[in-house]
Design an enzyme around this catalytic site. Structure first.
Site, PDB file in Angstrom:
ATOM      1  N   HIS A 122       0.809  -1.219   0.000  1.00 62.29           N
ATOM      2  CA  HIS A 122       0.000   0.000   0.000  1.00 62.29           C
ATOM      3  C   HIS A 122       0.845   1.272   0.000  1.00 62.29           C
ATOM      4  O   HIS A 122       0.339   2.356  -0.292  1.00 62.29           O
ATOM      5  CB  HIS A 122      -1.006   0.004   1.169  1.00 62.29           C
ATOM      6  CG  HIS A 122      -0.406   0.220   2.522  1.00 62.29           C
ATOM      7  ND1 HIS A 122      -0.211  -0.805   3.418  1.00 62.29           N
ATOM      8  CD2 HIS A 122       0.024   1.339   3.144  1.00 62.29           C
ATOM      9  CE1 HIS A 122       0.299  -0.315   4.530  1.00 62.29           C
ATOM     10  NE2 HIS A 122       0.455   0.986   4.384  1.00 62.29           N
ATOM     11  N   ASP A 152       0.124  -7.609   1.405  1.00 58.24           N
ATOM     12  CA  ASP A 152       0.561  -6.218   1.520  1.00 58.24           C
ATOM     13  C   ASP A 152       2.082  -6.112   1.559  1.00 58.24           C
ATOM     14  O   ASP A 152       2.636  -5.300   2.300  1.00 58.24           O
ATOM     15  CB  ASP A 152      -0.051  -5.555   2.759  1.00 58.24           C
ATOM     16  CG  ASP A 152      -0.004  -4.031   2.652  1.00 58.24           C
ATOM     17  OD1 ASP A 152       0.052  -3.514   1.531  1.00 58.24           O
ATOM     18  OD2 ASP A 152      -0.006  -3.367   3.712  1.00 58.24           O
ATOM     19  N   SER A 226       4.651   2.674   7.792  1.00 57.94           N
ATOM     20  CA  SER A 226       4.286   1.532   6.956  1.00 57.94           C
ATOM     21  C   SER A 226       5.479   1.031   6.166  1.00 57.94           C
ATOM     22  O   SER A 226       6.164   1.801   5.484  1.00 57.94           O
ATOM     23  CB  SER A 226       3.180   1.909   5.971  1.00 57.94           C
ATOM     24  OG  SER A 226       1.922   1.711   6.522  1.00 57.94           O
TER      25      SER A 226
END
Length: 497
Positions: A122, A152, A226
């Site tokens: 992402h 992911d 992230s």
């Protein structure tokens, strides 16, 4: 609220993305408890150079002016579009979309001296350009090698002038709840930032996919983290920081990381093939509840129950059937439904695998040649059986289950919007205080099997229920076609004293 926590900069595109992640594993008790370190300074100094800041950009359309909309096929639609085109404002209403470049920031970590970098899917999803800023400030363009939305995970490659410092994978299965953990990342675009905490929980399922198996940590993780690594005290990567639970968007001490036990295999495949290659069995599965376990004669609610088998699948060819309970796959225990997808996905494609199933009150072993999961593969739903003879009973009330059933006819097909040609036994009423209602049986559901036997008429169902009562069974197992597909129900039998 679960949120992905990369950091959007000057972008309306992604203020708070919900992540897409997958996986299943079991807790290992191999590691020994370690004392709290006096300081994380030495470890942080060693690891910081291997963590990078990732910057992405993409062109997005931003409409200017009013946005008039007309229903498709409206007589005004073409007229208005022609008017706007003549005035240089194109599109369906409003001015032509204006292009602008939106940027976002995230984190990643180097896994090889020649420049392979791991991050979240992402973080780079939809990006036109990806750049990586190293710990020493140097910025390099990055190439996307491959990505896997289901877990992911994404793999990038840069071309450095010299060898880069890198980190190695650790064994996330050996990490225990309460172990120390350290996170490094790029929160809010500030640059390399170190936080520490403990592993708060294991095997977290946050309903993002079939492979959910997150490590939960209270190490502070925020937007921009992230794709950054979660380390153990040996300096090995045991997770990829990917999500937080937060009502405000900031850290509240509940962060989630993809365990290295899942991520490492995905990264290896992305490096070799540019995509993931997962094993495919070809079954619909559901949880084995206590009632279902009792119905099929299992001592405990364990394994994964087969609710359907796809046509031309490895499972079909091996003889696996609806109603089987998968207890072991390739020598690994299937403790629950959640465990099986990951075991299958990680098994080598084409391997002959022994599968231990529970069928007809005993264990059996079948051998399956595992196939490859393709994105376009759609598991088939089971169809209700059809009977040739006219039924003697058109409808019946089954007090032991609190339901009414009937043979499907034209009127019922129309009432419940059933497909033309649908036959079998349909549930027409469910008592609100019945166990069937509590379990989710609804009018319009089609009963396919009762006690592992196909049913085509109301008589078949009533005989199966009577036989279960006569055998002093507490529950009866039924395969029922619901609006969501076929499911097994272990329904309690209420017998008047």
């Amino acid at each position: 609220m679960l949120k992905a926590f990369y950091n959007p900069v000057r972008s309306k595109v992604s203020a708070a993305l919900v992540i897409v992640l997958l996986g299943v594993t079991s807790v290992s008790h191999i590691a020994n408890a370690r004392p709290a370190p006096e300081s994380f300074a030495d470890l942080a100094e060693k690891l910081l150079p291997s963590v990078v800041n990732i910057s992405t950009s993409q062109m997005v359309a931003e409409r200017q002016g009013p946005d008039f909309q007309f229903p498709p096929g409206s007589p005004f639609e073409d007229l208005f579009r022609d008017f706007m085109d003549r005035n240089g404002q194109g599109g369906q209403g409003g001015q032509a979309p204006q292009k602008r470049r939106a940027t976002a920031l995230g984190s990643g970590f180097i896994i090889s001296a020649d420049g392979y970098i791991v991050t979240n899917n992402h973080v780079i999803d939809g990006a036109d350009e990806i750049s990586v800023r190293l710990h020493d400030g140097e910025t390099l363009d990055a190439e996307l090698i491959g990505r896997d939305p289901k877990t992911d995970v994404a793999l990038l490659k840069v071309e450095p002038k010299d060898d880069l410092p890198f980190v190695k994978w650790g064994d996330s299965d050996a990490s225990r709840i309460g172990d120390w953990a350290m996170a490094i990342g790029n929160p809010f675009g500030l640059g390399g930032t170190v936080t520490a905490g403990i592993i708060s929980a294991r095997n977290r399922d946050i309903n993002q996919g079939p492979y959910d198996d997150f490590i939960q940590t209270d190490a502070s993780i925020n937007r921009g983290n992230s794709g950054g690594p979660l380390f153990n005290l040996d300096g090995d990567v045991i997770g990829i920081n990917s999500a937080i639970y937060s009502p405000s968007g900031g850290s509240v001490g509940i962060g989630f990381a993809i365990p290295s036990a899942i991520a490492q295999g995905v990264v290896d495949q992305l490096k070799e093939y540019g995509r993931t290659r997962r094993g495919w069995l070809g079954v619909h599965i559901q949880t084995v509840t206590d009632d279902i376990a009792d119905s099929v004669g299992l001592d405990s609610a364990t394994g994964a129950m087969v609710a359907g088998v796809s046509d031309d699948s490895p499972a079909k060819k091996a003889g696996i059937k609806q109603g089987d309970v998968i207890l072991k796959f390739d020598g690994k225990d299937v403790e629950s439904m959640r465990r099986l997808p990951r075991i299958v996905a990680e098994t080598k494609i084409g391997k002959d695998v022994d599968v231990v199933i529970w069928r007809d009150g005993k264990k059996q072993t079948v051998q399956v040649e595992l196939g490859e999961l393709e994105e376009e593969v759609i598991a088939a739903s089971a169809s209700p059986s059809e009977g040739d003879e006219a039924p003697a009973i058109a409808e019946a009330s089954i007090a032991e289950l609190g339901i009414k059933v009937a043979n499907v006819d034209d009127a019922l097909r129309q009432r419940y919007n059933l497909a033309e040609g649908t036959e079998g036994v349909i549930v027409t009423d469910v008592s609100g205080d019945s166990y069937a209602a509590e379990k989710g049986v609804r009018p319009g559901d089609i009963i396919i099997e009762a006690s592992h036997s196909s049913v085509t008429t109301v008589e078949d169902v009533t005989k199966a229920v009577k036989a279960a009562v006569d055998d002093d069974k507490r529950t009866i197992l039924m395969l029922i076609e619901t609006s969501a597909g076929p499911r097994y129900f272990g329904l309690t039998l209420s017998v008047a004293e």
